[in-house]
Design an enzyme around this catalytic site. Structure first.
Site, PDB file in Angstrom:
ATOM      1  N   HIS A   1      -0.276   8.326   0.175  1.00 42.23           N
ATOM      2  CA  HIS A   1      -1.110   7.579   1.133  1.00 42.23           C
ATOM      3  C   HIS A   1      -0.278   7.187   2.344  1.00 42.23           C
ATOM      4  CE1 HIS A   1       0.516   4.826  -1.894  1.00 42.23           C
ATOM      5  NE2 HIS A   1       0.617   3.924  -0.937  1.00 42.23           N
TER       6      HIS A   1
ATOM      7  N   HIS B   1      -0.075   4.485   5.321  1.00 42.93           N
ATOM      8  CA  HIS B   1      -0.562   3.174   5.777  1.00 42.93           C
ATOM      9  C   HIS B   1      -0.645   3.203   7.301  1.00 42.93           C
ATOM     10  CE1 HIS B   1       0.565   0.763   2.047  1.00 42.93           C
ATOM     11  NE2 HIS B   1       1.336   1.816   1.873  1.00 42.93           N
TER      12      HIS B   1
END
Ligand code: 5GP
Ligand code: ZN
Length: 121
Positions: free
Chosen positions: A97, A99
């Site tokens: 992921h 951010h």
């Protein structure tokens, strides 16, 4: 990836505040934001981290990061942005992921729900 929390979010088994979705990626608000508008972008295919994600998936992630940054810029008017991607002992969720963390000169006090109402289309 039965136990992966982000795979469950993709499948809709866990609710999330979705902001952007296409065939390759999903972007949604972080449940414990560092700042208002803190967004996570994940590939729909499960890849653990920067070492294992294929280059074409990274391209998909970065293309959607641009889309999301423009949207956050337009809706929230932050003073800057940090892009963060954790690996190894600092990576809590083992599904890649990115951010996107807006930065504000003056501290913004808004809940995730309030922010979602402002950003969602
Ligand atoms: P990491 O340290 O792995 O880079 O960060 C994981 C991030 O995922 C954290 O910022 C955490 O708040 C966020 N997160 C963990 N579980 C959930 C969840 O169920 N929903 C959402 N929206 N974010 C989550
Ligand atoms: Zn996963």
């Amino acid at each position: 990836m039965e136990e992966c929390i982000f795979c469950k979010i993709i499948k809709g088994e866990i609710p999330s505040k979705k902001l952007y979705e296409d065939e390759h990626v999903l972007a949604f608000l972080d449940i414990h934001p560092e700042s208002p508008g803190h967004t996570l972008i994940i590939p729909k295919e499960h890849h653990k981290d920067m070492f294992l994600i294929p280059e074409n998936e990274l391209t998909n992630i970065m293309k959607s990061a641009k889309v999301m940054m423009n949207r956050l810029e337009e809706k929230l008017h932050p003073d800057g942005f940090r892009l963060v991607q954790n690996n190894g002992i600092v990576q809590e969720v083992k599904h890649f992921h990115l951010h996107i963390i807006p930065v504000y000169q003056e501290k913004e006090e808004k809940t995730v729900e309030e922010i979602y109402e402002i950003i969602k289309k």
